[in-house]
Every structure is written in structure tokens, then in C-alpha cells.
Design an enzyme around this catalytic site. Structure first.
Site, PDB file in Angstrom:
ATOM      1  N   PRO A  99     -37.198  38.998  40.214  1.00 53.93           N
ATOM      2  CG  PRO A  99     -38.796  37.959  38.874  1.00 53.93           C
ATOM      3  CD  PRO A  99     -37.318  38.088  39.058  1.00 53.93           C
TER       4      PRO A  99
ATOM      5  CE  LYS B 186     -38.361  28.556  42.666  1.00 51.63           C
ATOM      6  NZ  LYS B 186     -39.718  28.292  42.124  1.00 51.63           N
TER       7      LYS B 186
ATOM      8  N   GLY C 257     -36.757  34.668  44.767  1.00 55.48           N
ATOM      9  CA  GLY C 257     -35.802  35.743  45.009  1.00 55.48           C
ATOM     10  C   GLY C 257     -35.542  35.993  46.480  1.00 55.48           C
TER      11      GLY C 257
ATOM     12  CG  ASP D 289     -38.454  27.686  46.923  1.00 54.20           C
ATOM     13  OD1 ASP D 289     -38.555  26.470  46.680  1.00 54.20           O
ATOM     14  OD2 ASP D 289     -39.315  28.522  46.594  1.00 54.20           O
TER      15      ASP D 289
END
Length: 323
Positions: free
Chosen positions: A110, A25, A117, A152
């Protein structure tokens, strides 16, 4: 395949594997409230899922295990310190089973790059185990588990574009039919989110950065599907803190703009920089120039929005074994 714990009735355990694709994102807008008593900051953010994806494959196994390949894999723990491992334990606890699965993560997002991630991988594990074990848990249950894992993780399930509030886990879908074109610049360094928030608190105490306006114009630009309208509205209150900790980000942001991007922004807590481009052709040109500028480690071209975590390989039929 059948299994029994010696006490319970024999139950069905599907064989095979499930692979889930899950996006990273970027935050098109990120406003940060003051630090609360619980140590967290209230957020208002616009999440945007992009086509830089990890693939997570989950199989039934004798014990829980985790392996990684790809982008930054050598810098990621493969035990309970990994949020994907904790996702497997949480799902198993939720359904009253042992977390006996092997997890293999092929990373493109990354590590410690501000693109969530790790959270994406955790969401992928929830989706994969739900499919592999044929649990048929409803989306609301998956979202509840996701929120327990991290702020997240729910958006990694959701995908697309969404307005996030609370700590980011409370989501409202933003309807946008456009495809936006991005260039992502990976930094040589990494930034830990707690360190960025600590620096943010220090800077806020001295009046920097200024607070962003309300996100309404950002949402309107997304609905209008107009990258040139969206470009000047991109904003991230954590950017000043990220740049303070990693001053090289200034060079990357400047180089992207000089290469022809409409706008550049640090993604989340950084240090990945995201550059909005007018078209696919422009994104390729900007990416090529940025790659040659020597201001970042790697450049990727991506589009958004894209769907959240989803199965791309379903379990094999019952009675069939892996080759």
C-alpha cells in the site's frame, strides 16, 4: 547491442529486461528517540519482511521513464518526486552513465501505508540496474546507495528480520527460522510519515506514549519461533500518533483482536494494521472476519520473514531482442 557517446570507446549494453521482487515490511518493535538537530529521530526497530511484494521491471531505454500499475498507482508520482526514479539517477551517477532505463512498478504494497513500499521500489531499482547493466556491484555498494536514498531502503535490500538502529539504516540480522503468519488491514486513508512524527513529538511533550522497554525479549521470541511469546511484546511508539491522526484505526485494531488475532499493531507510521496469528488457518479466519467487519479497505494474508529485493527474471542473453 553496442552504444557510444561519441567520445568514449564503444561499450556493451545488455538488452532485455530484469524483474525484481521486493517485500514490504512491518515493524515488530519501534522505539523513537527525541528529535535531533538534523530533524531526524534516532530509532531502534525490529524490521520484518513479509510476503506482500511489489514487482519492478527495468529495461534499457532512450530516456528515464517510470510507470506504475496496481495498488494505489494513481496516487504515486512518476517523475523525480518518486524515490524509485531517484534510485535510477543515483545508480547511474555512481557508475558514470546516463539513467536511460524505463521502470515499471506493479504494486501490491500500500502507498503511504507504513510498509515502506516506496523504499522497497527504490531498492528493487538498484538491484535491477545492477543486473541489467551487468555491473556486479558488491552488496556493500548497494547498501551505501540505499542509505543515501532513505532510512528504510537498506532493509528492503536486506529482507528477513533485522534490528535497525540510527535512522533505521544500520542493520543487524536477527536469526529466526520460524514462519510467522500475518493479516494486513489496509486503511481507507493514508498517513504521511512527517505528519505522524510531528504528532508524535506533540504527544511526547505531554507524556504520551510511554517509552518501550529494550527489544531483547522481542529478539528472544523471534529466535524461539513462538508467536504466542512474541504477541504481547509487539510495540510501536508511533502507534498513538497514527491513531490520533486517524481514529478509525482503533476500530480496525479492535476488530482484528475480536476476530482471534494474537496481537495487532500499526505498522511503522501507519495506517496499515498488522495482526499476528497463531497459524496459517487462523490467519485465513481472522482475515475473513476482518474483511467482513467493514473497518478497513482491503485485507491481505501474508507470511514472514521473506528475502529482500531479488531478481526473478534475469537479463536475456546477449544478441537476443525482446519479443
Amino acid at each position: 547491442m553496442f552504444a557510444s557517446d561519441g567520445n568514449a570507446a564503444t561499450q556493451w549494453m545488455p538488452t532485455g529486461s530484469v524483474t525484481v521482487q521486493v517485500p514490504g515490511k512491518i515493524n515488530l518493535y519501534l522505539a523513537v528517540g527525541d528529535c535531533c538537530d538534523n530533524g531526524y529521530h534516532e530509532l531502534v526497530t525490529v524490521f520484518h519482511a513479509v510476503s506482500l511484494v511489489d514487482q519492478v521491471t527495468v529495461r534499457n531505454a532512450d530516456v528515464l521513464s517510470l510507470g506504475l500499475v496496481g495498488e494505489g498507482a494513481n496516487h504515486v508520482p512518476t517523475d523525480e518526486h518518486n524515490i524509485a526514479w531517484r534510485a535510477a539517477e543515483l545508480m547511474a551517477e555512481h557508475v558514470g552513465r546516463a539513467p536511460d532505463v524505463s521502470i515499471m512498478i506493479d504494486k501490491s504494497i500500500p502507498v503511504a501505508g507504513g510498509m515502506a513500499g516506496g523504499s522497497a521500489d527504490a531498492a528493487a531499482v538498484l538491484v535491477a540496474m545492477n543486473s541489467l547493466w551487468e555491473l556486479s556491484l558488491p552488496r556493500r555498494d548497494l547498501c551505501m546507495l540505499a542509505a543515501k536514498l532513505g532510512s528504510d531502503v537498506p532493509f528492503a535490500l536486506h529482507g528477513g528480520t533485522a534490528l535497525g538502529t540510527g535512522r533505521g539504516e544500520e542493520l543487524a540480522t536477527v536469526l529466526s527460522r520460524a514462519t510467522f503468519h500475518w493479516v494486513l488491514a489496509f486503511a481507507d486513508s493514508s498517513l504521511l510519515t512527517p505528519a505522524v512524527y510531528t504528532e508524535f513529538d506533540r504527544l511526547r511533550d505531554v507524556g504520551n506514549p510511554p517509552r518501550l522497554a529494550e527489544p531483547g525479549p522481542v529478539l528472544a521470541a523471534l529466535v524461539a519461533a513462538d508467536p504466542e511469546q512474541l504477541a504481547p511484546l509487539l510495540g510501536n511508539e508511533l502507534q498513538a500518533a497514527a491513531v490520533s491522526l486517524d481514529p478509525a484505526l482503533r476500530c480496525a485494531l479492535r476488530a482484528g483482536m475480536e476476530a482471534g488475532a494474537l496481537a495487532g499493531i500499526v505498522s511503522g507510521s501507519g495506517p496499515t494494521c498488522a495482526f499476528l496469528c497463531a497459524s496459517a488457518t487462523s490467519a485465513i479466519d481472522v482475515g475473513a472476519q476482518l474483511a467482513g467487519a467493514g473497518v478497513c479497505r482491503t485485507v491481505r494474508v501474508a507470511t514472514g520473514p521473506v528475502p529482500g529485493a531479488r531478481v526473478v527474471h534475469a537479463p536475456m542473453s546477449r544478441g537476443l531482442n525482446d519479443m
